[in-house]
Structure formats: structure tokens, C-alpha cells
Design an enzyme around this catalytic site. Structure first.
Site, PDB file in Angstrom:
ATOM      1  N   CYS A   1      54.599 -13.200  68.804  1.00  0.00           N
ATOM      2  CA  CYS A   1      53.148 -13.340  68.678  1.00  0.00           C
ATOM      3  C   CYS A   1      52.639 -14.588  69.403  1.00  0.00           C
ATOM      4  CB  CYS A   1      52.781 -13.379  67.201  1.00  0.00           C
ATOM      5  SG  CYS A   1      51.032 -13.584  66.906  1.00  0.00           S
TER       6      CYS A   1
ATOM      7  N   GLY B   1      57.755 -16.990  67.664  1.00  0.00           N
ATOM      8  CA  GLY B   1      58.137 -15.602  67.938  1.00  0.00           C
ATOM      9  C   GLY B   1      57.327 -14.938  69.038  1.00  0.00           C
TER      10      GLY B   1
ATOM     11  N   HIS C   1      20.214 -11.150  58.432  1.00  0.00           N
ATOM     12  CA  HIS C   1      19.516 -10.538  59.564  1.00  0.00           C
ATOM     13  C   HIS C   1      19.117 -11.632  60.567  1.00  0.00           C
ATOM     14  CE1 HIS C   1      16.967  -7.839  61.832  1.00  0.00           C
ATOM     15  NE2 HIS C   1      16.037  -8.778  61.835  1.00  0.00           N
TER      16      HIS C   1
ATOM     17  N   GLY D   1      55.421   1.135  73.595  1.00  0.00           N
ATOM     18  CA  GLY D   1      55.799   0.840  72.210  1.00  0.00           C
ATOM     19  C   GLY D   1      56.851  -0.241  72.115  1.00  0.00           C
TER      20      GLY D   1
ATOM     21  N   LYS E   1      66.390 -18.563  68.057  1.00  0.00           N
ATOM     22  CA  LYS E   1      67.192 -18.557  69.298  1.00  0.00           C
ATOM     23  C   LYS E   1      66.365 -18.945  70.526  1.00  0.00           C
ATOM     24  CE  LYS E   1      66.575 -13.724  70.401  1.00  0.00           C
ATOM     25  NZ  LYS E   1      67.096 -12.491  70.900  1.00  0.00           N
TER      26      LYS E   1
ATOM     27  N   GLY F   1      51.241   4.191  79.105  1.00  0.00           N
ATOM     28  CA  GLY F   1      51.000   4.037  77.666  1.00  0.00           C
ATOM     29  C   GLY F   1      49.577   3.596  77.391  1.00  0.00           C
TER      30      GLY F   1
HETATM   31  P1  FAD Z   1      58.511 -11.774  66.125  1.00  0.00           P
HETATM   32  O1  FAD Z   1      57.217 -12.419  66.313  1.00  0.00           O
HETATM   33  O2  FAD Z   1      58.989 -10.811  67.142  1.00  0.00           O
HETATM   34  O3  FAD Z   1      59.557 -12.955  66.008  1.00  0.00           O
HETATM   35  C1  FAD Z   1      60.935 -12.739  65.931  1.00  0.00           C
HETATM   36  C2  FAD Z   1      61.636 -14.044  66.250  1.00  0.00           C
HETATM   37  O4  FAD Z   1      63.004 -13.896  65.913  1.00  0.00           O
HETATM   38  C3  FAD Z   1      61.589 -14.444  67.730  1.00  0.00           C
HETATM   39  O5  FAD Z   1      61.211 -15.784  67.832  1.00  0.00           O
HETATM   40  C4  FAD Z   1      63.045 -14.266  68.188  1.00  0.00           C
HETATM   41  O6  FAD Z   1      63.438 -15.192  69.178  1.00  0.00           O
HETATM   42  C5  FAD Z   1      63.794 -14.536  66.894  1.00  0.00           C
HETATM   43  N1  FAD Z   1      65.130 -13.941  66.820  1.00  0.00           N
HETATM   44  C6  FAD Z   1      65.480 -12.652  67.053  1.00  0.00           C
HETATM   45  N2  FAD Z   1      66.793 -12.479  66.801  1.00  0.00           N
HETATM   46  C7  FAD Z   1      67.275 -13.680  66.415  1.00  0.00           C
HETATM   47  C8  FAD Z   1      68.552 -14.146  66.005  1.00  0.00           C
HETATM   48  N3  FAD Z   1      69.599 -13.317  65.893  1.00  0.00           N
HETATM   49  N4  FAD Z   1      68.681 -15.455  65.700  1.00  0.00           N
HETATM   50  C9  FAD Z   1      67.625 -16.316  65.776  1.00  0.00           C
HETATM   51  N5  FAD Z   1      66.403 -15.926  66.139  1.00  0.00           N
HETATM   52  C10 FAD Z   1      66.219 -14.614  66.435  1.00  0.00           C
HETATM   53  N6  FAD Z   1      49.882  -8.364  66.584  1.00  0.00           N
HETATM   54  C11 FAD Z   1      48.689  -8.646  66.008  1.00  0.00           C
HETATM   55  O7  FAD Z   1      48.581  -8.579  64.784  1.00  0.00           O
HETATM   56  N7  FAD Z   1      47.609  -9.007  66.759  1.00  0.00           N
HETATM   57  C12 FAD Z   1      47.668  -9.084  68.109  1.00  0.00           C
HETATM   58  O8  FAD Z   1      46.674  -9.421  68.749  1.00  0.00           O
HETATM   59  C13 FAD Z   1      48.900  -8.784  68.749  1.00  0.00           C
HETATM   60  N8  FAD Z   1      49.005  -8.853  70.088  1.00  0.00           N
HETATM   61  C14 FAD Z   1      50.203  -8.592  70.688  1.00  0.00           C
HETATM   62  C15 FAD Z   1      50.276  -8.631  72.068  1.00  0.00           C
HETATM   63  C16 FAD Z   1      51.462  -8.359  72.714  1.00  0.00           C
HETATM   64  C17 FAD Z   1      51.525  -8.421  74.217  1.00  0.00           C
HETATM   65  C18 FAD Z   1      52.623  -8.059  71.938  1.00  0.00           C
HETATM   66  C19 FAD Z   1      53.943  -7.799  72.609  1.00  0.00           C
HETATM   67  C20 FAD Z   1      52.565  -7.988  70.547  1.00  0.00           C
HETATM   68  C21 FAD Z   1      51.345  -8.254  69.909  1.00  0.00           C
HETATM   69  N9  FAD Z   1      51.214  -8.177  68.528  1.00  0.00           N
HETATM   70  C22 FAD Z   1      50.007  -8.433  67.931  1.00  0.00           C
HETATM   71  C23 FAD Z   1      52.350  -7.831  67.660  1.00  0.00           C
HETATM   72  C24 FAD Z   1      52.950  -9.105  67.039  1.00  0.00           C
HETATM   73  O9  FAD Z   1      53.348  -9.970  68.066  1.00  0.00           O
HETATM   74  C25 FAD Z   1      54.141  -8.757  66.142  1.00  0.00           C
HETATM   75  O10 FAD Z   1      53.762  -7.786  65.187  1.00  0.00           O
HETATM   76  C26 FAD Z   1      54.637  -9.992  65.416  1.00  0.00           C
HETATM   77  O11 FAD Z   1      55.014 -10.992  66.324  1.00  0.00           O
HETATM   78  C27 FAD Z   1      55.825  -9.641  64.528  1.00  0.00           C
HETATM   79  O12 FAD Z   1      56.255 -10.798  63.885  1.00  0.00           O
HETATM   80  P2  FAD Z   1      57.754 -10.959  63.402  1.00  0.00           P
HETATM   81  O13 FAD Z   1      57.807 -12.280  62.693  1.00  0.00           O
HETATM   82  O14 FAD Z   1      58.216  -9.763  62.675  1.00  0.00           O
HETATM   83  O15 FAD Z   1      58.644 -11.027  64.730  1.00  0.00           O
HETATM   84  P1  NAI Z   2      51.642   1.578  71.106  1.00  0.00           P
HETATM   85  O1  NAI Z   2      52.537   2.310  70.179  1.00  0.00           O
HETATM   86  O2  NAI Z   2      50.412   0.966  70.599  1.00  0.00           O
HETATM   87  O3  NAI Z   2      51.200   2.529  72.300  1.00  0.00           O
HETATM   88  C1  NAI Z   2      52.121   3.158  73.116  1.00  0.00           C
HETATM   89  C2  NAI Z   2      51.442   4.342  73.763  1.00  0.00           C
HETATM   90  O4  NAI Z   2      52.305   4.843  74.754  1.00  0.00           O
HETATM   91  C3  NAI Z   2      51.146   5.473  72.793  1.00  0.00           C
HETATM   92  O5  NAI Z   2      49.812   5.883  72.950  1.00  0.00           O
HETATM   93  C4  NAI Z   2      52.135   6.568  73.201  1.00  0.00           C
HETATM   94  O6  NAI Z   2      51.646   7.865  72.986  1.00  0.00           O
HETATM   95  C5  NAI Z   2      52.305   6.265  74.682  1.00  0.00           C
HETATM   96  N1  NAI Z   2      53.575   6.714  75.278  1.00  0.00           N
HETATM   97  C6  NAI Z   2      54.798   6.705  74.713  1.00  0.00           C
HETATM   98  N2  NAI Z   2      55.721   7.162  75.599  1.00  0.00           N
HETATM   99  C7  NAI Z   2      55.055   7.448  76.749  1.00  0.00           C
HETATM  100  C8  NAI Z   2      55.432   7.926  78.019  1.00  0.00           C
HETATM  101  N3  NAI Z   2      56.692   8.190  78.300  1.00  0.00           N
HETATM  102  N4  NAI Z   2      54.470   8.083  78.952  1.00  0.00           N
HETATM  103  C9  NAI Z   2      53.167   7.797  78.685  1.00  0.00           C
HETATM  104  N5  NAI Z   2      52.753   7.338  77.491  1.00  0.00           N
HETATM  105  C10 NAI Z   2      53.676   7.149  76.538  1.00  0.00           C
HETATM  106  O7  NAI Z   2      52.592   0.503  71.823  1.00  0.00           O
HETATM  107  P2  NAI Z   2      52.250  -0.757  72.732  1.00  0.00           P
HETATM  108  O8  NAI Z   2      50.909  -0.645  73.327  1.00  0.00           O
HETATM  109  O9  NAI Z   2      53.436  -0.915  73.602  1.00  0.00           O
HETATM  110  O10 NAI Z   2      52.252  -1.912  71.675  1.00  0.00           O
HETATM  111  C11 NAI Z   2      53.354  -2.116  70.794  1.00  0.00           C
HETATM  112  C12 NAI Z   2      52.887  -2.634  69.482  1.00  0.00           C
HETATM  113  O11 NAI Z   2      52.515  -3.993  69.588  1.00  0.00           O
HETATM  114  C13 NAI Z   2      51.624  -1.963  68.968  1.00  0.00           C
HETATM  115  O12 NAI Z   2      51.907  -0.751  68.323  1.00  0.00           O
HETATM  116  C14 NAI Z   2      51.089  -2.966  68.014  1.00  0.00           C
HETATM  117  O13 NAI Z   2      51.741  -2.791  66.779  1.00  0.00           O
HETATM  118  C15 NAI Z   2      51.501  -4.283  68.655  1.00  0.00           C
HETATM  119  N6  NAI Z   2      50.344  -4.865  69.341  1.00  0.00           N
HETATM  120  C16 NAI Z   2      49.231  -5.158  68.614  1.00  0.00           C
HETATM  121  C17 NAI Z   2      48.109  -5.675  69.214  1.00  0.00           C
HETATM  122  C18 NAI Z   2      46.911  -5.941  68.390  1.00  0.00           C
HETATM  123  O14 NAI Z   2      47.004  -5.922  67.169  1.00  0.00           O
HETATM  124  N7  NAI Z   2      45.757  -6.202  68.991  1.00  0.00           N
HETATM  125  C19 NAI Z   2      48.075  -5.971  70.640  1.00  0.00           C
HETATM  126  C20 NAI Z   2      49.285  -5.592  71.322  1.00  0.00           C
HETATM  127  C21 NAI Z   2      50.367  -5.087  70.674  1.00  0.00           C
END
Ligand code: FAD
Ligand code: NAI
Length: 466
Positions: free
Chosen positions: A42, A40, A445, A272, A34, A180
Site C-alpha cells: 500500500c 508494504g 447546503h 488481479g 523483508k 484488465g
Molecule cells: P501488503 O501491503 O502487501 O504488505 C505485505 C508486506 O509483507 C510487504 O511489506 C512484504 O514485503 C512483506 N512480506 C511478505 N513476505 C514476507 C516474509 N516472508 N517476511 C517478511 N516480510 C514479508 N487498497 C486500498 O484500500 N486503497 C487503495 O487506494 C489501493 N490502491 C492500490 C493500488 C495499487 C497499485 C495496488 C497494487 C494495490 C492497492 N490497494 C489499495 C491494495 C492494498 O495495497 C492492499 O490491500 C494492502 O496493501 C494489503 O495489506 P497487507 O498488510 O495485507 O499486505
Molecule cells: P481487479 O480484480 O480489480 O481487476 C482485474 C480485472 O481484470 C477484472 O475486471 C477481470 O475481469 C479482468 N481480467 C482478468 N483476467 C483477464 C484477462 N486475461 N484479460 C482481460 N481481463 C482480465 O484487479 P486489479 O485491478 O489488478 O487490482 C487488484 C486488487 O488491488 C483490486 O482487486 C483491489 O482489491 C486492489 N486495489 C484497490 C484499489 C482501490 O481500493 N482504489 C486500487 C488498486 C488496487
């Protein structure tokens, strides 16, 4: 009507990887997306843009503070617009890469909102124009996740922002409050602190990164404090008053008590993410969800409705791109009649701050709760030659191994580049390694990964350099 073996809804790391694997296995495959670009959360608003800003801001800080100690004189100036453009170009290159791969694998692409329209049918509703239906022997739902909002606090993506807004701020906020202390809060909080913001992280629980090993999160908090971040643990944000030029943010003790109001220029809400299932027609199709709104699947990624599968953030498990990818591969293989499988015991997780935090397997707290007898081997980077000479000595490697069998059960690290180093122990765990196997593996090393070998030796009380 077009007919496919597999139609994947969503092209994040789960969806596009599932589609490529299905096509590799000879299945006629289509994806539905969409958003205007593939990749997505990521690639567009998650992993990729955040890592671009983490990389650029780390170099900016290093140039300002660390270079002088090595005899390199520079006076860095921040051009934020250019830094954001650097990030956007990186995103563009990555999403185009996915488009190329879909084409290369002869996967048909449909633009619009996909929904299950009945057994074996997917309806696609584009932003403009007529909806259409396509046939699918198997449907894989990979629609990912969306941000969790705080009740009563509206995200405008300008002053009250989610991670998406935190990737595009056009000015460095003077005071940034992050709600958070999880992965997003610490990664993006680090970016803006390095660029000049005063960052306060408000965390509801008693420590940051609550799912990590306790020792890791406590040391990590100390390191980030030294870098200038402020932490308010056991605290919640109850309201943000946006009526004036300065935001008035109300904080309260998590367990209730006296409120206080603090000023901020920007508030980042990062508490979250939740599974995204809106508009998919799942209720009408009879697909079962769990109590947290995730699509219920068995260990073959099958929902309760035959022919409908789900993977990635929309099902249970850690919300990580590589977990979604591995599930995508496994689901495609299962649909093709092969034995796809994901080992959830060996999924690494990395926080890409400086230093990095990386872990795989169970924490000490989990082993205690599971009643498992374990041994601990630890090795600090202060005793690693390469870290010493580079002056990057914050952190340690900790290996948890079964007391009787010596099998590695969990590894937890803080330190420079541990996000790369976690791969060797993940591979070890995948092969059922004992700490002794790692200890007897020759490590080059001088490298930081010698700390892994030393921690493995320390499991048996025989680290050499400590
Ligand atoms: P998504 O990547 O969310 O993709 C879902 C896709 O489905 C989107 O393109 C959306 O437009 C599409 N979609 C939804 N509904 C519909 C529909 N009805 N029809 C058509 N298309 C649709 N994870 C890591 O492992 N390493 C990281 O460093 C990391 N950093 C992150 C940083 C941030 C700021 C955020 C928010 C997340 C991060 N994550 C990271 C988490 C990671 O982005 C997600 O775990 C991952 O993208 C999940 O993949 P997915 O394919 O399940 O869904
Ligand atoms: P998170 O689940 O990692 O952290 C959310 C934090 O907010 C927790 O520590 C929780 O206790 C706290 N929290 C919840 N409600 C609150 C409140 N009302 N007030 C204050 N604190 C509160 O979620 P986050 O950081 O939003 O990331 C979402 C997900 O995205 C992650 O869990 C991860 O799976 C993915 N992600 C992964 C990355 C990576 O792999 N490097 C980078 C960024 C996101």
C-alpha cells in the site's frame, strides 16, 4: 533468544497496524519485514504512490481543460520527472511515518524474510548475514499479495509492466494497452491518459469493474469513454510480441474467435492480485490453505495451527488496505483476550478516478441473487446545486434499502468526492441505519453530500430537488 508475545510477519497496513494495536494492549511485539522500507504494498507501490499520481495528473488535466471555463488562463507543461519525484517524496513521508510509529510504540523491528520455524518460533533470514530465530507466543502472518501474471507474457517493468512499473514510467507512452478493466487498470490508465497516452482497456468480462453494481459500471464506462479511453470488453490478450520497437499485442474474443493484432508502446497487465505465501514455511508447519492459495482462517483470524493467525490480502475477502487494517486491530485484540471483530457487511471500496466510484454493502445484482426484496432511491449530481455550479455533474447516488424494514443494504455512487462521502453511509450501515434515518439527517447546503440525503428521500419516492 529474544521472546515476544506477538511477532508480525509483514508490515503492510495489516501488519503494522496489528503490531501497534498489540503494543497498545501491552503485548511485547516485534515485526519482520523483508523490504527495505515499512508500509508494504500500500505505502510503497500501491495506494499511496498511485493516489499521488492520480492527484497530480488530475490537476494537470484540470489546468489544461477546466480552468479556462472559470476564467483562469494557464498553459500547463508536464515535467514528468518532477511529478514522479512528488510521488516519491509522498511515499517517503508515509513510510517514515510508519517507522516512527513502530518506534514510538516500542515495537522491535527485524529485517529479512520471516518464516514459521516450528511452534512458537519465527526464523528471520536477512539479505546478508546469519539467520536468527525468535520466540513468539502468537504469530500474525500479514504477507499481503503479489501481481497475477498472464501465462506466456513476461513482465519486464519497462514495456510490459505491472502496477509497479506503471508508477515509474519515465516517458508518457503514446499508446498504452491496459489488460484488465479493474481498479488498477482504470486508476493507472486514467493517470497516463491524462498525461497524454491513448489508452485502450481490454477486459475479459462484458463490463468494467465487474464486482460493482451493474448500473454504476455501465455509467462509469460511458464517462471514461467521454474522457477519451477506449474499451474492448469481452476480449482477452493472448500474446505480446516484444521483438520489435513497437509491441504487437494479440487480442481475441473472450469466448474464442478471430484474433487481431494491435500496436502498443506499453502494455500494463492488471488482472488481479494473489495471496503471497512464498518462503513462509507454512506447508511444513501444517497451515491449511484454500483452493485459491489463501491462508484459511476462522472468524477470529486463527489458522488451523494454534498460535498462528493471518490477516489482510493473504486471507479471504476484498484486497483493501482498510480491510487489512481493521483485521489487524481485531486480531491483536483477540490475542489480548478481547472481542475483536470486523463487520464485512460495511467495508467501503473506492476507485480514485475522476469522477470517483464508491460503494458499500450489496449491489442490486447481489440482492436479486439473495432473493431480498429491496427499494431503490437514486439522485443524480445534475440535480445537486453544488455539482451544478462547479460543473461536476457526472454521476449519481444510489441507495438500496430493505423493502420491509427500510434498512440500508447497499450504497453505490459515482461522482466528485464520493470516496469521502461513502464514509457517512458506511457509518450509517454500521449503526443499522434505515434510509429514513439518512433522509432525516440535516446535510449542509450547498454540499455534494446533499445528494446522499436526496437519494435516501428517493427510496421513499419523496426527493425534493428532482
Ligand atoms: P501488503 O501491503 O502487501 O504488505 C505485505 C508486506 O509483507 C510487504 O511489506 C512484504 O514485503 C512483506 N512480506 C511478505 N513476505 C514476507 C516474509 N516472508 N517476511 C517478511 N516480510 C514479508 N487498497 C486500498 O484500500 N486503497 C487503495 O487506494 C489501493 N490502491 C492500490 C493500488 C495499487 C497499485 C495496488 C497494487 C494495490 C492497492 N490497494 C489499495 C491494495 C492494498 O495495497 C492492499 O490491500 C494492502 O496493501 C494489503 O495489506 P497487507 O498488510 O495485507 O499486505
Ligand atoms: P481487479 O480484480 O480489480 O481487476 C482485474 C480485472 O481484470 C477484472 O475486471 C477481470 O475481469 C479482468 N481480467 C482478468 N483476467 C483477464 C484477462 N486475461 N484479460 C482481460 N481481463 C482480465 O484487479 P486489479 O485491478 O489488478 O487490482 C487488484 C486488487 O488491488 C483490486 O482487486 C483491489 O482489491 C486492489 N486495489 C484497490 C484499489 C482501490 O481500493 N482504489 C486500487 C488498486 C488496487
Amino acid at each position: 533468544m529474544a521472546a515476544y508475545d506477538v511477532v508480525v510477519i509483514g508490515t503492510g497496513p495489516g501488519g503494522y497496524v496489528a503490531a501497534i494495536r498489540a503494543a497498545q494492549l501491552g503485548l511485547k511485539t516485534a515485526v519482520v519485514e523483508k523490504w527495505p522500507t515499512f508500509g508494504g504494498t500500500c505505502l510503497n507501490i500501491g495506494c499511496i504512490p498511485s493516489k499521488a499520481l492520480l492527484h497530480a495528473s488530475e490537476l494537470y488535466e484540470e489546468a489544461g481543460h477546466g480552468f479556462a471555463d472559470m476564467g483562469i488562463g494557464v498553459d500547463p507543461k508536464l515535467d514528468l520527472a518532477k511529478m514522479l519525484a512528488f510521488k516519491d517524496e509522498g511515499v517517503d513521508g508515509n513510510v517514515k511515518g510508519v517507522e516512527f510509529l513502530l518506534k514510538k510504540n516500542k515495537i522491535d523491528t527485524y529485517r529479512g524474510v520471516g518464516a514459521v520455524a516450528g511452534p512458537g518460533k519465527v526464523k528471520i533470514t536477512p539479505e546478508s548475514g546469519d539467520a536468527q530465530e525468535i520466540d513468539a507466543k502468537s504469530i500474525i502472518i500479514a504477507t499481503g499479495s503479489d501481481i497475477v501474471r498472464l501465462p506466456g507474457i513476461e513482465i519486464d517493468e519497462k514495456r510490459v509492466i505491472s502496477s509497479t512499473g506503471a508508477l515509474t514510467l519515465s516517458k508518457v507512452p503514446k499508446r498504452l494497452i491496459v489488460v484488465g478493466g479493474g481498479v488498477i487498470g482504470l486508476e493507472l490508465g486514467s493517470v497516463w491518459r491524462r498525461l497524454g497516452s491513448e489508452v485502450t482497456v481490454v477486459e475479459f468480462l462484458d463490463r468494467i469493474l465487474p464486482p460493482e453494481d451493474g448500473e454504476i459500471s455501465r455509467q462509469f464506462e460511458r464517462i471514461l469513454k467521454k474522457q477519451g479511453m477506449t474499451f474492448r470488453t469481452k476480449t482477452k490478450v493472448t500474446s505480446v510480441d516484444t521483438s520489435g520497437k513497437t509491441l504487437k499485442v494479440t487480442l481475441e474474443p473472450a469466448e474464442g474467435g478471430e484474433a487481431e493484432v494491435v500496436d502498443a508502446d506499453v502494455v500494463l497487465v492488471a488482472i488481479g492480485r494473489r495471496p503471497y505465501t512464498e518462503g513462509l514455511g507454512l506447508e511444513a508447519a501444517g497451515v491449511e490453505m484454500d483452493e485459491r492459495g489463501r491462508i484459511k482462517t476462522d472468524d477470529h483470524f486463527r489458522t488451523n495451527i494454534p498460535g498462528i493467525y493471518a490477516i489482510g490480502d493473504v486471507i479471504t475477502g476484498p484486497m483493501l488496505a482498510h480491510k487489512a487494517e481493521d483485521e489487524g486491530v481485531a486480531a491483536a485484540e483477540i490475542i489480548a483476550g478481547q472481542a475483536g471483530h470486523v463487520n464485512y457487511e460495511a467495508i467501503p471500496s473506492v476507485v480514485y478516478t475522476y469522477p470517483e466510484v464508491a460503494s458499500v454493502g450489496r449491489t442490486e445484482e447481489q440482492l436479486k441473487a439473495d432473493g431480498v426484496a429491496y427499494k431503490v432511491g437514486k439522485f443524480p449530481f445534475t440535480a445537486n446545486g453544488r455539482a451544478k455550479v462547479n460543473r461536476t455533474t457526472d454521476g449519481f447516488v444510489k441507495i438500496l434499502a430493505d423493502k420491509t424494514t427500510d434498512r440500508v443494504l447497499g450504497v453505490h455512487m459515482i461522482g466528485p468526492d464520493v470516496g469521502t462521502m461513502i464514509a457517512e453511509v458506511t457509518l450509517g450501515m454500521e449503526f443499522g441505519a434505515a434510509a429514513e434515518d439518512i433522509a432525516r439527517t440535516c446535510h449542509a447546503h450547498p454540499t455534494l453530500s446533499e445528494a446522499v440525503k436526496e437519494a435516501a428521500l428517493a427510496v421513499d419516492g419523496r426527493a425534493i430537488h428532482m
